[in-house]
Each structure stands twice: as C-alpha cells, then as structure tokens.
Design an enzyme around this catalytic site. Structure first.
Site, short mmCIF file in Angstrom:
data_model
loop_
_atom_site.label_atom_id
_atom_site.label_comp_id
_atom_site.label_asym_id
_atom_site.label_seq_id
_atom_site.Cartn_x
_atom_site.Cartn_y
_atom_site.Cartn_z
N PHE A 125 0.87 -1.18 0.00
CA PHE A 125 0.00 0.00 0.00
C PHE A 125 0.91 1.23 0.00
CE2 PHE A 125 -2.70 3.07 2.38
CZ PHE A 125 -3.93 2.93 1.76
N PHE A 158 8.47 4.28 4.05
CA PHE A 158 7.90 3.39 5.08
C PHE A 158 6.86 2.44 4.49
CE2 PHE A 158 8.36 7.49 7.75
CZ PHE A 158 9.70 7.26 7.98
N ILE A 159 7.09 1.95 3.29
CA ILE A 159 6.10 1.12 2.62
C ILE A 159 6.29 -0.34 3.03
CG2 ILE A 159 5.12 0.43 0.41
CD1 ILE A 159 4.80 3.44 1.24
N GLY A 343 11.35 -6.01 36.07
CA GLY A 343 12.54 -5.36 36.59
C GLY A 343 13.66 -5.37 35.58
N GLU A 367 -0.93 3.84 10.11
CA GLU A 367 -2.35 3.87 9.78
C GLU A 367 -3.10 4.96 10.56
OE1 GLU A 367 -4.33 0.18 9.09
OE2 GLU A 367 -2.47 -0.86 8.66
N GLU A 371 -2.71 11.22 17.36
CA GLU A 371 -3.15 12.61 17.24
C GLU A 371 -4.19 12.75 16.13
OE1 GLU A 371 0.15 12.23 19.62
OE2 GLU A 371 0.08 11.64 17.50
#
Length: 389
Positions: A125, A158-159, A343, A367, A371
């Site tokens: 996409f 970033f595909i 821890g 996606e 925000e």
C-alpha cells in the site's frame, strides 16, 4: 469453500488452527526472527498453506472470506507473537487488498485477488510520503495522462513489504484539489514496471522481520487499466475507507500483544522471588497486573464493538478511530508495566516483554497517529452535533 458464507464452525476451526500455529510454531522462534530480521521461509510457507495471505479476501477469489468481526478475533491471536508474522500478509488482507475488493474493476479483481489470496503475490500500500503521512491529502506523487497511459512520478516511504512486493497499490495526485474532489487516484503498479525502484529495507526500533522501504517512481508508465475503479477520483475515498477498516484490525492486534505482555508478567510474578517472597505477593505488583488486565479487557470489548458496527455499517468513521486510539495507547502502557514487573530482566534482549515494548511503539503511529485519531473523533463529534435533526 465455494460459498461466501463462512459457518461458525468453519471460523472456530480457522481460529483454533491459527492459535496453534502462533503458539507452537512461531513463538518458539521469536528470537530467531528478531536476530535475523526475517521470518523464516518455512513459516512463510506454512502461513501460505493455511490461507492466511487471503483470510479477509472473498472466497470467490480463493480467500477465506472473513468479515471484520472475525478478522479482529484472528488479529488478537496473531498479535500474541512477533508482529512480523502478521505483517507478512497484513497488506494483502487489509489496506491494499481492501482497495481492490471495494473499488477495483471486475477485471482488476480477476487479475490480482486470487494470486494475492494464494500468497503468490504480496501487495504493498504505497501512500505515505515524506511530508504526507497521516494526511493523505498532502501527497505530492503525481500521475499525468499520456495518451491512454499514465505516467507516475514521486517518492514513497515506510512502505510495508516493499522489498518483497509483486504489486504496489499507488496513490498519486492527478490534479490539484478542487470543487470536484481531492484529485487523488490510485493505480495498480507491478513491481517489475520500468522506473520503479525499491530501496533497502529500513532498520527500525522494533518489529524486526517486518520489512519496510522507500519506493521511487520515475517516469513509471502504466496503462489505463491500472487506474483503480476506472476513475481518477477514487483514490482518496479508497484510502480513507481502507485505512478506517485497518484501524480496527490494528486495535485488535494491539489487544493481542498486550495480552501476551500480561501473560508473561503474571507468569514471571508467580515464579520469580524477591527476598524469598514471590513477586506476585507484593501488592504494588498486583496493582500493576490489575491495571494491565483492566485495560486489555476494556480494549477487547471496544474493538469487538467497533468491528460489529463496521459490519452493520452503523459506524465506519468514529468507532475505528476510537478503537485504534484507545487500544494502541493501552498496549503501550501495558508493555511499559510489563517491563516494570520484570525489573532488570525486562530490559534484557531475548525477553519477550523487551521485544513487545519496542514493537508496540509503532502501533500508535502507522495507519494514522493517535493525534490524527483524536482529530477525527473531535471533529466528527462536533460535525454530528451540528447536523439538522
């Protein structure tokens, strides 16, 4: 299966097989996946044979035909292990595949959906760009007509699955936004098209094995039949619809990952000792476990309701954003508490909660960031209040 209707028993079988696959095949090899930054080929082959590359694609094209209410149940199982597993076939079933299912022409569906469902083709996409991530309206990749063809120029980043993709679902601007619409179209571009180049896969904070990369388009020529829906104005609507559906899926994935973090923490608290006393007997540790459990339980209920209202078409805008916002933020808090329960051990590589801590951070970004989800929700609520009654 030949019918589009999936029986409840069929679905229960799919869910059970997926759970077994995740917990007995993938989980024992999580460290291997992380260290190699790759999902082993035999696991990929097993996922393909199980039909996972097409679980949410229609049965008439070889998929399993799960609706979103069933999808989220599967996603909660897939979230229980390395998120690289789900990434292998996430775009085929989700944001890329759903563009074809919802907006593709019959010929485009015939050409691509069956090989995608079979896992022969991985679809990417290609929407995000430098300067146009959570706001698709700002994209700068262009597509211009040249006779019957289109010429695409631009850069994407970033595909997901770009290094292994056979098909790119590419969003490009055909004109400036005007009164007719945003001027964004979507094209189907085979990976071997001249002028399309894929960069090396990115090195990320987490989610090792889930490959992303930059993709460049330089005078990429495609035929008119590459235009999705045979319309230059489908793109923005297709992107928004696919992303909204995908947000419910990501919310479910976050719930599954948070559940794994809780289970690891409960097991550790029951077994590990401090001064001879099991950690789980300390009230402040119990309080952390209680907060984790409560957030996960609320998230699971929210994501199931969001999926239900998507399927019934009651709400395909606010509920997906609410689910993604709450569940991904919740998963971040749960992962943080899981490290705290462990821890120093929780900060060590090779510990499941350390990996989860890094993996879930991305869920609040892709996606649509948290925000952006808040803007969708706030703006949507105000718009709803202003509608005539």
């Amino acid at each position: 299966m030949t019918s589009e209707a999936l029986t409840e028993q069929d679905f229960r079988d799919i869910l059970a097989q997926t759970r077994t696959f995740v917990r007995t095949v993938v989980m024992p090899r999580e460290t291997e996946i992380a260290e190699a930054d790759r999902v082993p080929g035999d696991i990929v082959d097993r996922a393909r044979a199980m039909g996972l590359f097409g679980y949410a694609l229609p049965q008439r094209w070889g998929g399993l035909g799960l609706d979103l209410a069933q999808d989220v149940e599967l996603a909660m199982e897939l979230g229980y292990t390395s998120l690289a597993l789900r990434s292998l076939f996430g775009t085929n079933n989700g944001i890329a595949g759903q563009v074809l299912v919802g907006f593709g022409t019959p010929e485009q569906q015939r050409r691509w959906l069956r090989p995608m469902a079979d896992g022969e083709v991985v679809a990417s996409f290609a929407l995000t760009e430098p300067g146009a991530g959570s706001n698709p309206a700002a994209l700068r990749t262009t597509a211009r007509r040249d006779g019957d063809d289109w010429i695409i120029d631009g850069d994407k980043r970033f595909i997901t699955n770009a290094p292994v993709a056979g098909l790119f679902v590419v969003f490009a601007r055909t004109r400036p936004a005007d009164t007719e619409g945003p001027g964004i179209a979507v094209f189907l571009v085979p990976a071997d098209t001249p002028g399309l180049t894929v960069g090396p896969h990115d090195r990320k904070m987490g989610q090792e094995g889930a490959w992303t990369a930059e993709v460049a388009f330089q005078n990429v020529r495609v035929g008119g039949d590459a235009l999705v829906g045979d319309s230059a104005d489908v793109g923005y609507r297709a992107a928004m619809s696919s992303l909204a559906r995908g947000r419910v899926h990501i919310a479910a994935l976050a719930v599954g990952t948070a559940q794994r973090a809780l289970d690891e923490s409960v097991a550790y608290a029951a077994a590990a000792t401090q001064g001879g006393t099991p950690l789980g007997e300390f009230q402040l540790v119990q309080a952390m476990l209680a907060d984790m459990y409560t957030g996960i339980t609320a998230g699971r209920a929210l994501v199931r309701d969001a999926a239900r209202t998507w399927v019934t078409e009651e709400d395909r805008r606010l509920a997906p954003s609410a689910a993604k916002l709450f569940c991904t933020e919740m998963a971040g808090r749960v992962a943080d508490l899981a490290v705290q329960v462990h821890g120093g051990s929780g900060y060590m590589r090779g510990t499941a909660v350390e990996r989860i801590y890094r993996d879930v951070r991305l869920l609040r970004i892709y996606e649509g960031t948290s925000e952006i989800q808040r803007l969708i929700l706030g703006g949507g609520l105000v718009a709803r209040a202003r509608r005539p009654r």
